[in-house]
Design an enzyme around this catalytic site. Structure first.
Site, short mmCIF file in Angstrom:
data_model
loop_
_atom_site.label_atom_id
_atom_site.label_comp_id
_atom_site.label_asym_id
_atom_site.label_seq_id
_atom_site.Cartn_x
_atom_site.Cartn_y
_atom_site.Cartn_z
CB SER A 118 -0.97 -0.05 1.19
OG SER A 118 -2.02 0.87 1.04
CG ASP A 172 -7.33 -2.91 -2.42
OD1 ASP A 172 -7.93 -2.12 -1.68
OD2 ASP A 172 -6.10 -3.07 -2.41
CG HIS A 203 -5.84 -2.50 1.13
ND1 HIS A 203 -5.20 -2.21 -0.05
CD2 HIS A 203 -5.19 -1.79 2.10
CE1 HIS A 203 -4.21 -1.35 0.18
NE2 HIS A 203 -4.19 -1.09 1.48
#
Length: 222
Positions: A118, A172, A203
């Site tokens: 991320s 996600d 995610h």
């Protein structure tokens, strides 16, 4: 940028021959991904050291200015304005210090993997192509790229051929898979050696992805 980042580490039982520097996501810390090391089941003979740095604490605009560990501020969730370039560059400089420290301790640059999830992946995809020594690999998980239009002018040729592993969750809802695919497409358009995997997940990471990462790391560091 000033002082080196604090981190936690996992060292091999044998001699250190390689290092993976793994950057966490927004609001997490180096502790977040440390439990993945035994799940990767890497052979002891590879001698892989893991470094999990903690991002600095800073106010994050989209969270009402709340202070948390973040590699950069997020002022907007818009596709093209999500990553604050100034913060990305500052964090990239700090992570570069960690890479240089591993090199100073005797780990060859081509045995160093720069990985991130991320927000951490944004730093990995920013720093890796700009780093002046050839790394063993760059890994971006559930991530995207900060101002991809800058890549062509700012990239260093040292990592033009460095393998890049990208993976993303198909469901996600934090970083839409289209953002990850756009980063992949930018790297491909700039002739990087990039692979792409997607998984039926949100995610996060799952075992299929962890197994793929393990195989990739063994191929890079074996």
């Amino acid at each position: 940028m000033s002082s080196a980042l604090p981190y936690i580490e996992t060292n091999p039982v044998s001699e250190i021959k390689a290092t993976v520097i793994w950057l966490h996501g927004l609001g997490d810390s180096g502790h977040g991904f440390a439990p993945i090391v035994p799940e990767l089941k890497l052979p002891d003979t590879l001698g892989v050291r893991f470094v999990f740095p903690h991002a600095p604490e800073r106010p994050v605009s989209i969270n009402g200015g709340m202070r948390m560990r973040a590699w950069y501020d997020i002022k907007s969730m818009d596709f093209d304005k999500r990553a604050d370039l100034t913060g990305v560059r500052e964090s990239a400089e700090q992570v570069e210090q960690l890479i240089e420290a591993e090199i100073s301790n005797g780990v060859a640059p081509e045995k160093i993997i720069l990985a991130g999830f991320s927000q951490g992946g944004v730093i990995a995809l920013h720093l890796g192509p700009r780093f002046s020594k050839s790394l063993g690999g760059i890994m971006g998980l559930s991530t995207y790229m900060c101002q991809p239009e800058l890549l062509a002018d700012e990239a260093h040729p040292a990592n033009q051929q460095t393998p890049v592993f990208m993976a993303h969750g198909e469901m996600d809802d934090v970083v839409p898979i289209a953002m990850g695919k756009a980063a992949h497409d930018t790297l491909t358009a700039n002739q990087y050696n990039v692979s792409w995997q997607s998984y039926r997940m949100q995610h996060n990471v799952n075992m299929d992805e962890i197994n793929a990462i393990s195989q990739w790391l063994q191929a890079r560091l074996g």
